[in-house]
Motif scaffolding. Structure first.
Motif, PDB file in Angstrom:
ATOM      1  N   VAL A 318       1.010   4.020  -4.659  1.00  0.00           N
ATOM      2  CA  VAL A 318       0.946   4.758  -3.403  1.00  0.00           C
ATOM      3  C   VAL A 318      -0.308   4.376  -2.624  1.00  0.00           C
ATOM      4  N   VAL A 319      -1.418   4.242  -3.316  1.00  0.00           N
ATOM      5  CA  VAL A 319      -2.665   3.842  -2.651  1.00  0.00           C
ATOM      6  C   VAL A 319      -2.527   2.433  -2.064  1.00  0.00           C
ATOM      7  N   ALA A 320      -1.887   1.533  -2.805  1.00  0.00           N
ATOM      8  CA  ALA A 320      -1.669   0.180  -2.289  1.00  0.00           C
ATOM      9  C   ALA A 320      -0.775   0.205  -1.057  1.00  0.00           C
ATOM     10  N   PHE A 321       0.253   1.044  -1.084  1.00  0.00           N
ATOM     11  CA  PHE A 321       1.120   1.202   0.077  1.00  0.00           C
ATOM     12  C   PHE A 321       0.336   1.769   1.257  1.00  0.00           C
ATOM     13  N   HIS A 322      -0.506   2.746   0.992  1.00  0.00           N
ATOM     14  CA  HIS A 322      -1.348   3.348   2.024  1.00  0.00           C
ATOM     15  C   HIS A 322      -2.253   2.296   2.650  1.00  0.00           C
ATOM     16  N   ASP A 323      -2.807   1.426   1.823  1.00  0.00           N
ATOM     17  CA  ASP A 323      -3.670   0.357   2.336  1.00  0.00           C
ATOM     18  C   ASP A 323      -2.883  -0.608   3.224  1.00  0.00           C
ATOM     19  N   GLU A 324      -1.613  -0.831   2.874  1.00  0.00           N
ATOM     20  CA  GLU A 324      -0.801  -1.797   3.625  1.00  0.00           C
ATOM     21  C   GLU A 324      -0.351  -1.261   4.973  1.00  0.00           C
ATOM     22  N   VAL A 325       0.060   0.003   5.028  1.00  0.00           N
ATOM     23  CA  VAL A 325       0.624   0.536   6.274  1.00  0.00           C
ATOM     24  C   VAL A 325      -0.402   1.275   7.117  1.00  0.00           C
ATOM     25  N   GLY A 326      -1.532   1.666   6.521  1.00  0.00           N
ATOM     26  CA  GLY A 326      -2.530   2.426   7.248  1.00  0.00           C
ATOM     27  C   GLY A 326      -2.432   3.907   6.936  1.00  0.00           C
ATOM     28  N   PRO A 327      -3.411   4.696   7.364  1.00  0.00           N
ATOM     29  CA  PRO A 327      -3.446   6.123   7.051  1.00  0.00           C
ATOM     30  C   PRO A 327      -2.257   6.878   7.648  1.00  0.00           C
ATOM     31  N   PHE A 328      -1.790   7.881   6.925  1.00  0.00           N
ATOM     32  CA  PHE A 328      -0.748   8.783   7.428  1.00  0.00           C
ATOM     33  C   PHE A 328      -0.990  10.164   6.840  1.00  0.00           C
ATOM     34  N   GLY A 329      -0.372  11.165   7.442  1.00  0.00           N
ATOM     35  CA  GLY A 329      -0.701  12.544   7.096  1.00  0.00           C
ATOM     36  C   GLY A 329       0.093  13.140   5.971  1.00  0.00           C
ATOM     37  N   GLU A 330       1.296  12.614   5.726  1.00  0.00           N
ATOM     38  CA  GLU A 330       2.148  13.216   4.704  1.00  0.00           C
ATOM     39  C   GLU A 330       2.998  12.164   4.019  1.00  0.00           C
ATOM     40  N   LEU A 331       2.996  12.191   2.703  1.00  0.00           N
ATOM     41  CA  LEU A 331       3.907  11.369   1.921  1.00  0.00           C
ATOM     42  C   LEU A 331       5.125  12.221   1.595  1.00  0.00           C
ATOM     43  N   VAL A 332       6.295  11.754   2.011  1.00  0.00           N
ATOM     44  CA  VAL A 332       7.524  12.522   1.847  1.00  0.00           C
ATOM     45  C   VAL A 332       8.326  11.934   0.693  1.00  0.00           C
ATOM     46  N   TYR A 333       8.498  12.726  -0.331  1.00  0.00           N
ATOM     47  CA  TYR A 333       9.179  12.333  -1.569  1.00  0.00           C
ATOM     48  C   TYR A 333      10.684  12.428  -1.354  1.00  0.00           C
TER      49      TYR A 333
END
Length: 373
Positions: A318-333
């Motif tokens: 998830v952190v790697a994905f966050h680094d790739e797409v940039g910051p966001f406010g909510e991860l939706v499962y």
């Protein structure tokens, strides 16, 4: 970062409708108990695998069995209902839920739904755009109303029949003022629709079946829309959905999420692959648009779009994905069928209690390190 829940939902044949509806309710109730911020539920009329025909009706059954989770339509298909119905029914739901309502909107993508309703040859995105304007105008305006949608499709008025003493001719307003949060699902790379969301102060939810590089195109478009009306975009308003499975062991995670023939993840993406191939939209699954369609297989989709592993492994992904797409406010499962209820519940528990705290710590540490450098 907030944790949300989204379900289409999608169930294999052979289960009773009553059983799958019960399971879908249990998933939202569990999400509430685990502290998920919100739950979005999809709707379709004519899909044998997708069992919820009206997300608002389904969510109404959850109001008194949940305490804090916000309840969102995921989505209300605006080409299929008159905007007066959406505005009035959503306002009532907002009061029933003590202001926990989120209006998720889309045109309605399933062609068989459109055919059943006599809308197959209609411009459904145009209907959607006009309906949204009417809904917000109803909530902002006062009776007797004189609301005309930009394309002229809808005219809402109670001028001829309004009776103030009798209380006739009024459409109720939602509890949340000036209105509930409105969220739109974003599917297309470089979506023009997300520009419109920014200009109208709606919030984007990027679909779980998009490659990270396409998800990353959504935020700049949202910023563009915000700036077009002189407003600033806040990353807290951006939701990003992902397909995630968390298990106590790596082997268990890989088996259930990818390799087993009974995997609900394999079933889900097989359905998505077949539908997108039929619609001619396999480009959504291609990092290289020149790639041959035959290169897109169920196994490549599972590898690229499913985050699976132990809590530690999933947090790292998830952190790697966050680094790739940039910051966001909510991860939706993304919620899928509970082939194994014990594993499905455990995944949600681990996601809330172990993965998200680890993700928050990792992203916070990186922000501190970045500020210090």
């Amino acid at each position: 970062m907030r944790l949300g829940y989204f379900s289409m939902p999608l169930h294999p044949l052979g289960r009773t409708w009553q059983d799958t509806l019960r399971e879908d309710r249990e998933a939202v109730i569990l999400a509430d108990q685990l502290g998920f911020h919100d739950a979005f539920i999809g709707e379709h009329l004519t899909d044998r695998h997708e069992n919820i025909t009206n997300s608002l009706v389904f969510l109404a059954t959850l109001i008194h069995d949940t305490s804090s989770i916000r309840l969102g339509t995921g989505t209300t298909n605006l080409s299929q209902q008159h905007p007066v119905l959406v505005a009035a029914n959503s306002a009532m739901f907002d009061h029933l839920s003590d202001g926990r309502f989120i209006l998720g909107v889309s045109p309605g993508a399933l062609a068989s739904d459109a055919e059943a309703l006599g809308l197959l040859d209609e411009d459904r995105p145009a209907i959607f755009a006009e309906a949204v304007d009417v809904i917000t105008a109803i909530w902002e305006g006062e009776a007797p109303y004189d609301i005309r949608s930009p394309g002229g499709r809808f005219h809402v008025s109670t001028a001829r029949t309004m009776d103030e003493k009798l209380g006739v001719g009024f459409i109720g307003k939602p509890l949340q003022q000036p209105r509930p949060e409105i969220v739109g699902t974003v599917v297309a790379p470089f979506s023009k629709g997300v520009v419109a969301m920014g200009s109208k102060d709606f919030h984007p939810l990027s679909a779980n079946f998009l490659l990270p590089q396409w998800v990353a195109t959504h935020w700049p478009k949202y910023v563009e829309g915000k700036e077009s009306v002189g407003a600033s975009a806040d990353v807290a308003d951006w939701r990003v959905a992902r397909t995630v499975f968390v298990a106590d062991t790596h082997e268990q995670a890989v088996e259930y999420a990818k390799s087993s023939s009974d995997s609900p993840y394999r079933f889900y993406y097989q359905q998505m692959l077949t539908k997108m191939r039929k619609l001619g939209r396999l480009n959504l699954f291609k990092a290289d648009q020149a790639a041959d369609d035959d290169s897109i297989t169920i196994d490549t989709l599972l590898d690229e779009l499913v985050i699976a592993g132990t809590a530690e492994e999933v947090a790292e992904q998830v952190v790697a994905f966050h680094d790739e797409v940039g910051p966001f406010g909510e991860l939706v499962y993304a919620g899928l069928d509970w082939v194994d209820p014990t594993l499905a519940r455990r995944s949600m528990e681990l996601m809330a209690t172990e993965v998200m705290p680890a993700v928050d710590k990792a992203t916070a540490d990186r922000e501190v390190a970045g500020a210090a450098s």
